[in-house]
Design a protein around this motif. Sequence first.
Motif, PDB file in Angstrom:
ATOM      1  N   SER A   2       0.824  -1.205   0.000  1.00  0.00           N
ATOM      2  CA  SER A   2       0.000   0.000   0.000  1.00  0.00           C
ATOM      3  C   SER A   2       0.857   1.254   0.000  1.00  0.00           C
ATOM      4  O   SER A   2       1.896   1.318   0.642  1.00  0.00           O
ATOM      5  N   ALA A   3       0.379   2.274  -0.710  1.00  0.00           N
ATOM      6  CA  ALA A   3       1.078   3.562  -0.728  1.00  0.00           C
ATOM      7  C   ALA A   3       0.433   4.545   0.222  1.00  0.00           C
ATOM      8  O   ALA A   3       0.730   5.730   0.194  1.00  0.00           O
ATOM      9  N   ASP A   4      -0.474   4.065   1.059  1.00  0.00           N
ATOM     10  CA  ASP A   4      -1.179   4.932   2.007  1.00  0.00           C
ATOM     11  C   ASP A   4      -0.242   5.269   3.157  1.00  0.00           C
ATOM     12  O   ASP A   4       0.120   4.412   3.957  1.00  0.00           O
ATOM     13  N   ASN A   5       0.184   6.519   3.230  1.00  0.00           N
ATOM     14  CA  ASN A   5       1.157   6.927   4.245  1.00  0.00           C
ATOM     15  C   ASN A   5       0.543   7.743   5.368  1.00  0.00           C
ATOM     16  O   ASN A   5       1.245   8.496   6.034  1.00  0.00           O
ATOM     17  N   ARG A   6      -0.745   7.613   5.594  1.00  0.00           N
ATOM     18  CA  ARG A   6      -1.381   8.378   6.672  1.00  0.00           C
ATOM     19  C   ARG A   6      -0.793   7.984   8.015  1.00  0.00           C
ATOM     20  O   ARG A   6      -0.516   6.817   8.265  1.00  0.00           O
ATOM     21  N   SER A   7      -0.621   8.946   8.894  1.00  0.00           N
ATOM     22  CA  SER A   7      -0.132   8.643  10.240  1.00  0.00           C
ATOM     23  C   SER A   7      -1.284   8.138  11.087  1.00  0.00           C
ATOM     24  O   SER A   7      -2.451   8.269  10.731  1.00  0.00           O
ATOM     25  N   VAL A   8      -0.929   7.591  12.248  1.00  0.00           N
ATOM     26  CA  VAL A   8      -1.955   7.122  13.178  1.00  0.00           C
ATOM     27  C   VAL A   8      -2.869   8.268  13.588  1.00  0.00           C
ATOM     28  O   VAL A   8      -4.032   8.083  13.888  1.00  0.00           O
ATOM     29  N   HIS A   9      -2.337   9.489  13.589  1.00  0.00           N
ATOM     30  CA  HIS A   9      -3.096  10.638  14.082  1.00  0.00           C
ATOM     31  C   HIS A   9      -3.939  11.303  13.006  1.00  0.00           C
ATOM     32  O   HIS A   9      -4.613  12.281  13.266  1.00  0.00           O
ATOM     33  N   THR A  10      -3.874  10.821  11.767  1.00  0.00           N
ATOM     34  CA  THR A  10      -4.711  11.390  10.711  1.00  0.00           C
ATOM     35  C   THR A  10      -5.537  10.283  10.073  1.00  0.00           C
ATOM     36  O   THR A  10      -5.647  10.182   8.864  1.00  0.00           O
ATOM     37  N   ASP A  11      -6.095   9.432  10.914  1.00  0.00           N
ATOM     38  CA  ASP A  11      -6.872   8.314  10.415  1.00  0.00           C
ATOM     39  C   ASP A  11      -8.354   8.675  10.349  1.00  0.00           C
ATOM     40  O   ASP A  11      -8.732   9.841  10.453  1.00  0.00           O
ATOM     41  N   ALA A  12      -9.186   7.669  10.188  1.00  0.00           N
ATOM     42  CA  ALA A  12     -10.621   7.909  10.038  1.00  0.00           C
ATOM     43  C   ALA A  12     -11.228   8.611  11.240  1.00  0.00           C
ATOM     44  O   ALA A  12     -12.246   9.291  11.109  1.00  0.00           O
ATOM     45  N   GLY A  17     -18.022  11.208  11.742  1.00  0.00           N
ATOM     46  CA  GLY A  17     -19.090  12.150  12.047  1.00  0.00           C
ATOM     47  C   GLY A  17     -19.148  13.323  11.076  1.00  0.00           C
ATOM     48  O   GLY A  17     -19.934  14.251  11.256  1.00  0.00           O
ATOM     49  N   ILE A  18     -18.297  13.299  10.055  1.00  0.00           N
ATOM     50  CA  ILE A  18     -18.242  14.355   9.051  1.00  0.00           C
ATOM     51  C   ILE A  18     -18.384  13.697   7.677  1.00  0.00           C
ATOM     52  O   ILE A  18     -17.876  12.596   7.460  1.00  0.00           O
ATOM     53  N   ILE A  19     -19.053  14.350   6.739  1.00  0.00           N
ATOM     54  CA  ILE A  19     -19.126  13.828   5.383  1.00  0.00           C
ATOM     55  C   ILE A  19     -17.716  13.792   4.795  1.00  0.00           C
ATOM     56  O   ILE A  19     -16.991  14.788   4.857  1.00  0.00           O
ATOM     57  N   ILE A  20     -17.313  12.638   4.264  1.00  0.00           N
ATOM     58  CA  ILE A  20     -15.943  12.489   3.774  1.00  0.00           C
ATOM     59  C   ILE A  20     -15.866  12.631   2.257  1.00  0.00           C
ATOM     60  O   ILE A  20     -16.887  12.722   1.579  1.00  0.00           O
ATOM     61  N   ASP A  21     -14.621  12.650   1.747  1.00  0.00           N
ATOM     62  CA  ASP A  21     -14.417  12.766   0.300  1.00  0.00           C
ATOM     63  C   ASP A  21     -13.653  11.550  -0.210  1.00  0.00           C
ATOM     64  O   ASP A  21     -13.408  10.594   0.520  1.00  0.00           O
ATOM     65  N   ASP A  22     -13.212  11.604  -1.458  1.00  0.00           N
ATOM     66  CA  ASP A  22     -12.566  10.460  -2.097  1.00  0.00           C
ATOM     67  C   ASP A  22     -11.143  10.210  -1.614  1.00  0.00           C
ATOM     68  O   ASP A  22     -10.517   9.232  -2.014  1.00  0.00           O
ATOM     69  N   THR A  23     -10.606  11.102  -0.784  1.00  0.00           N
ATOM     70  CA  THR A  23      -9.233  10.897  -0.310  1.00  0.00           C
ATOM     71  C   THR A  23      -9.160   9.906   0.841  1.00  0.00           C
ATOM     72  O   THR A  23      -8.075   9.494   1.234  1.00  0.00           O
ATOM     73  N   GLN A  24     -10.305   9.525   1.417  1.00  0.00           N
ATOM     74  CA  GLN A  24     -10.311   8.618   2.556  1.00  0.00           C
ATOM     75  C   GLN A  24     -10.207   7.165   2.098  1.00  0.00           C
ATOM     76  O   GLN A  24     -10.734   6.797   1.048  1.00  0.00           O
ATOM     77  N   ALA A  25      -9.518   6.363   2.900  1.00  0.00           N
ATOM     78  CA  ALA A  25      -9.338   4.945   2.588  1.00  0.00           C
ATOM     79  C   ALA A  25      -9.804   4.109   3.767  1.00  0.00           C
ATOM     80  O   ALA A  25     -10.018   4.614   4.873  1.00  0.00           O
ATOM     81  N   ARG A  26      -9.944   2.820   3.525  1.00  0.00           N
ATOM     82  CA  ARG A  26     -10.376   1.896   4.576  1.00  0.00           C
ATOM     83  C   ARG A  26      -9.480   2.046   5.801  1.00  0.00           C
ATOM     84  O   ARG A  26      -8.268   2.225   5.701  1.00  0.00           O
ATOM     85  N   ASP A  27     -10.074   1.952   6.965  1.00  0.00           N
ATOM     86  CA  ASP A  27      -9.324   2.163   8.201  1.00  0.00           C
ATOM     87  C   ASP A  27      -9.991   1.414   9.336  1.00  0.00           C
ATOM     88  O   ASP A  27     -11.048   0.794   9.152  1.00  0.00           O
ATOM     89  N   ALA A  28      -9.389   1.470  10.501  1.00  0.00           N
ATOM     90  CA  ALA A  28      -9.986   0.952  11.734  1.00  0.00           C
ATOM     91  C   ALA A  28      -9.736   1.987  12.814  1.00  0.00           C
ATOM     92  O   ALA A  28      -8.733   2.703  12.777  1.00  0.00           O
ATOM     93  N   ILE A  29     -10.648   2.085  13.770  1.00  0.00           N
ATOM     94  CA  ILE A  29     -10.539   3.148  14.773  1.00  0.00           C
ATOM     95  C   ILE A  29     -10.827   2.612  16.173  1.00  0.00           C
ATOM     96  O   ILE A  29     -11.421   1.554  16.347  1.00  0.00           O
ATOM     97  N   HIS A  30     -10.390   3.388  17.164  1.00  0.00           N
ATOM     98  CA  HIS A  30     -10.787   3.163  18.544  1.00  0.00           C
ATOM     99  C   HIS A  30     -11.861   4.191  18.894  1.00  0.00           C
ATOM    100  O   HIS A  30     -11.750   5.357  18.527  1.00  0.00           O
ATOM    101  N   LEU A  31     -12.892   3.765  19.602  1.00  0.00           N
ATOM    102  CA  LEU A  31     -13.885   4.679  20.162  1.00  0.00           C
ATOM    103  C   LEU A  31     -13.964   4.433  21.660  1.00  0.00           C
ATOM    104  O   LEU A  31     -13.913   3.288  22.116  1.00  0.00           O
ATOM    105  N   ALA A  32     -14.080   5.501  22.423  1.00  0.00           N
ATOM    106  CA  ALA A  32     -14.218   5.377  23.870  1.00  0.00           C
ATOM    107  C   ALA A  32     -15.638   4.960  24.208  1.00  0.00           C
ATOM    108  O   ALA A  32     -16.599   5.493  23.648  1.00  0.00           O
ATOM    109  N   VAL A  33     -15.786   4.003  25.104  1.00  0.00           N
ATOM    110  CA  VAL A  33     -17.107   3.565  25.550  1.00  0.00           C
ATOM    111  C   VAL A  33     -17.156   3.551  27.071  1.00  0.00           C
ATOM    112  O   VAL A  33     -16.152   3.316  27.734  1.00  0.00           O
ATOM    113  N   GLU A  34     -18.314   3.825  27.599  1.00  0.00           N
ATOM    114  CA  GLU A  34     -18.526   3.856  29.054  1.00  0.00           C
ATOM    115  C   GLU A  34     -19.805   3.095  29.372  1.00  0.00           C
ATOM    116  O   GLU A  34     -20.852   3.363  28.771  1.00  0.00           O
TER     117      GLU A  34
END
Length: 202
Positions: A2-12, A17-34
Amino acid sequence: MSADNRSVHTDALATLGIIIDDTQARDAIHLAVEPVTAGQRLHPGDHVGLDGERKAVRRGVKLLGIVDPFLDVNVDEGQKFWLIVYPRQISSLRHVWEHPDFVASGETGAAVSNKATSEKWLRDFVARSDCPDYDTVLKLAVGQSVTINEDYGPSYKDGDYIQINGSDAHGEIPPEFWTHVEIVSGQKIPQDERPTFFSCGC
């Protein structure tokens, strides 16, 4: 490869919660839950906050996140569920997370740094506000009676005011003050015990 060089801090998570554009790629995220208790009947995906009893409700509170959207049933009053905290709001994430609107978990080193951050916030607030020293303000905030000047009697917390006798004190107490007090003191402060002003008797 993959040529996707996004950092951990610029992921999905940065655009969730925002409408995205074509520059976004498949990702995985952490969400806080309580884990929280419903204060009323709720639906999956409802936006909720915590009331004075720390129960999840839809109105009259600061909204903190959503009811688990993956539930296929409604949540009845008194039932527990996962509150998914809004993205980009938490102050630390180490699987056990910290957030300024929740009492520190105490389960990771993050709680220590979060406490230090809150203490700094409170000390800065006291330094720029017209009120006594940090230790006095903290004691009053958690409900202790403090005598600053014997001639004026004890200072105390009452209703909409922290009454400070024997010292010139006045001004507004912002909501985040109480969040930081909870983190520093380790005590939960009910909504009806959170004055919004300093008042003096001097």
